[in-house]
Design an enzyme around this catalytic site. Structure first.
Site, PDB file in Angstrom:
ATOM      1  N   ASN A 174       0.938  -1.250   0.093  1.00 12.05           N
ATOM      2  CA  ASN A 174      -0.064  -0.152  -0.341  1.00 12.05           C
ATOM      3  C   ASN A 174       0.736   1.225  -0.067  1.00 12.05           C
ATOM      4  OD1 ASN A 174      -2.822  -0.827   0.199  1.00 12.05           O
ATOM      5  ND2 ASN A 174      -1.670  -2.093   1.824  1.00 12.05           N
ATOM      6  N   GLU A 175       1.171   1.388  -1.209  1.00 12.03           N
ATOM      7  CA  GLU A 175       2.178   2.989  -1.305  1.00 12.03           C
ATOM      8  C   GLU A 175       1.226   4.036  -0.981  1.00 12.03           C
ATOM      9  OE1 GLU A 175       5.078   2.194  -1.679  1.00 12.03           O
ATOM     10  OE2 GLU A 175       5.410   0.705  -3.312  1.00 12.03           O
ATOM     11  N   PRO A 176       2.062   5.156  -0.921  1.00 14.54           N
ATOM     12  CA  PRO A 176       1.385   6.480  -0.552  1.00 14.54           C
ATOM     13  C   PRO A 176       0.361   6.936  -1.323  1.00 14.54           C
ATOM     14  CG  PRO A 176       3.755   6.689  -0.510  1.00 14.54           C
ATOM     15  CD  PRO A 176       3.605   5.263  -0.984  1.00 14.54           C
TER      16      PRO A 176
END
Ligand code: F6R
Length: 634
Positions: free
Chosen positions: A167-169
């Site tokens: 879950n990237e930025p």
């Protein structure tokens, strides 16, 4: 202290900046053992009641010691996983389950092949579903978790972008399992595994933040200095979708397990005076004064009484004031770290010098984990040591052959082939068949295949040549280079290496034969699973106590990892523009190594600027070192 229970326990004064429960351990193995013990307890309790356990699992280097401990518990203490169902967080999109970098393969290698979990209980997102079926497949994954009764415990690591799972930025709090684009930093971090960032997949399927937060319990582990900044943001910062691990603050049963290095940027560790009383010894005073000087953006000697009080360090003045007295003490300490004589200045008073004057000249032994590391970390200092008459030996610990591209190997093999053809084959049959063999093997394995031994050997030889060239620029003769080709490296891959007794023995016998007066070794141990950290560990295990070591000092240098902060530096070797130029020239000899690995002169400039800002003399560059004492870190 139990990891699993007492989540709502009142925080101590020291922890008041931390918004998620955070337990700090001396090292990753102790933390992993405790977590494994708690998981084993959960599994056994449920077994006793005839119930199942649903575990959420992670990949990457972080959980490896935890998995090793689970395997040990299975083998030695009979822990059965027959009632365990697992769901993995994520999988690279586009990689088949048997691809050597797929998370399916990782889980088999690191855990599943070594325990008795039934195959049908294992769930990993499918990275091979066609694009138009991904959505459905993600929904089905969510449904499977629900049907299993939800996750009892989700294990997490944290990426440098703050991701949990992938879950990237920008991932929202209620995001579910889905296809995402990997962040640039995440792809760079995986570059060594894939032998180059260009080979790292661009997408992944990951459980969402919402999926993760639904777990009954979350345990996030983080090891090494590389993770320190992001751990601080996640634990002490505001909750934001820019750092998905910060959402753990909103879960009522979540814990961070960190080692001392990953905890090092938490307020209670980096600015302990802000969270309570501290003992104002020399080291703490230096740290606080440098912090204050940087905060106020003024040199150490210009910080005044009121500024100490206004910034919560008034207590220091009560203990050791007035301000000018404290400032001058720290100024002198900093000043005494600076030396143009890294091997000690003969016939000079060495009371306030980082290195002793005698003996002179010294036998100096420099360890370089990969062929370029020592030149990156201390190329300027190497040149000084040679010039000042010391007997310098550079021990290159590994061949570094995994760093060398196929293109470089192909180039060398084809030159040999053409030479053989030019000469007409007579007496060159062996060379011709060698070159053809290499070219054939390169073609057969393709871009992502594993290098056969012969190709690895050739790649190692290419780097040897480059190391000799680089050394010559620093004044080091060929005979002063020793190539140890430590066996653990030849048998493994990045992030999967494991050290053996044979590796430690090689270092031990070198030390015993040479009995150096001064040793330089990498301090790039921010990531405990890195090659540099393993090489350091081999050294730390090999160095004897007592005997010749009583007349020996060990210095740690930093390469491409985090630079030393002002308060950590014990020896600062300044460099003129010419010396920095020479260092760059020596680094340019490593033509087959990615230039990103070699860009350190800018770091040397930054260290010099840091000294300048604190009020020291202004140099072009500084190579910084920390003194190591046995047992100070492993
Ligand atoms: C792995 C995962 C990631 C990693 C993170 C840290 O399944 O989902 O979030 O936990 O990238 O990776 P390492 O442990 O290799 O530093």
């Amino acid at each position: 202290m139990s990891i699993i229970d007492s989540p709502g326990k009142r925080q101590t004064q020291q922890e008041r900046f931390e918004k998620t429960r955070t337990l700090i351990y001396p090292d990753s193995s102790q933390a992993s053992q405790e977590l494994a013990a708690e998981v084993a307890e959960l599994i056994r309790t449920r077994q006793g009641k005839g119930e199942r356990v649903v575990l959420g699992l992670a990949t990457g280097s972080t959980p490896v010691p935890f998995y090793r401990e689970l395997i040990r518990l299975h083998r030695e203490e009979g822990l059965s996983f027959s009632n365990v169902t697992t769901f993995n967080l994520d999988e690279y999109y586009g990689l088949a389950g048997d691809h050597r970098e797929s998370y399916c393969q990782f889980m088999r290698d690191q855990l599943f092949d070594h325990i008795d979990i039934p195959e049908e209980n294992i769930n990993i997102p499918d990275g091979t579903v066609p694009l138009d079926k991904v959505y459905e497949s993600c929904l089905a994954y969510e449904a499977r978790i629900e049907a299993a009764g939800g996750l009892d415990l989700q294990i997490l690591g944290i990426g440098r972008t703050g991701h949990i799972g992938f879950n990237e930025p920008g991932s929202s709090k209620d995001s579910m399992t889905r296809l995402i684009t990997l962040d640039r930093v995440t792809r760079q971090d995986a570059a060594a595994d894939f032998l180059g960032v260009q080979n790292v997949p661009r997408f992944a399927v990951t459980m969402g933040v919402g999926t993760i937060l639904k777990a009954k319990r979350l345990v996030l582990m983080a090891w090494g200095e590389n993770k320190a900044e992001i751990v601080r943001e996640a634990v002490e910062g505001t909750v934001t979708d820019q750092v998905s691990a910060s959402f753990l603050q909103e879960h009522d049963n979540s814990t961070f397990l960190v080692d001392a290095a990953a905890a090092s940027k938490l307020t209670r560790r980096s600015y302990p005076w802000l969270v309570g009383s501290v003992e104002w010894d020399k080291a703490m005073t230096r740290r606080a004064v440098i912090w204050l000087s940087r905060k106020l953006e003024k040199p150490v000697l210009k910080v005044i009484e009121e500024e100490y009080n206004e910034n919560v360090v008034g207590e220091l003045l009560t203990a050791a004031g007035p301000a000018y007295q404290v400032n001058i003490g720290v100024f002198n300490q900093l000043q005494h770290t600076i030396t143009g004589w890294p091997g000690g200045k003969p016939d000079a008073d060495d009371t306030n010098r980082p290195e002793r004057a005698q003996p002179h000249p010294k036998r100096v032994l420099i360890f370089s984990p990969e062929p370029h590391d020592a030149f990156v970390g201390m190329g300027g200092t190497i040149e000084r040591l040679v010039e000042q008459g010391h007997e310098v030996k550079i021990a290159i610990q590994t061949s570094g052959n995994l760093r060398v591209s196929d293109v470089a190997a192909y180039k060398f093999a084809s030159v040999v082939r053409e030479m053989a053809e030019l000469i007409g084959g007579q007496g060159w049959e062996g060379q011709l068949s060698y070159a053809n063999d290499i070219i054939g093997q390169l073609e057969e394995k393709g871009e992502f295949g594993i290098d056969p031994e012969r190709v690895r050997k050739l790649k190692g030889l290419i780097l040897r040549g480059e190391a000799r060239d680089a050394a010559r620029v620093c004044g080091v003769v060929d005979e002063a280079l020793t190539f140890l080709d430590m066996p653990f490296y030849e048998a493994g891959r990045y992030r999967r290496f494991s050290l053996t007794d044979a590796d430690v023995d090689i270092i031990a016998s070198l030390l015993e034969n040479y009995q150096p007066h001064q040793i330089y070794v990498t301090g790039d141990v921010a990531d405990p699973s890195s090659l540099q950290a393993l090489c350091f560990r081999a050294f730390a295990n090999a160095i004897p106590e007592g005997g010749w070591t009583t007349d020996c000092r060990v210095w740690l240098y930093r390469g491409k990892e985090l630079s030393l902060a002002g308060h950590e530096i014990d020896m600062a070797v300044p460099m003129s523009p010419d010396q920095l130029g020479l260092k760059s020239e020596s680094l340019r000899k490593f033509q087959s190594i990615n230039a990103d690995e070699l860009e350190t002169p800018e770091r040397n400039r930054e260290t010099a600027r840091e000294y300048d800002r604190l009020g020291m003399a202004e140099y072009e560059g500084i190579e910084a070192f920390q003194r190591w004492c046995q047992g100070s870190f492993a």
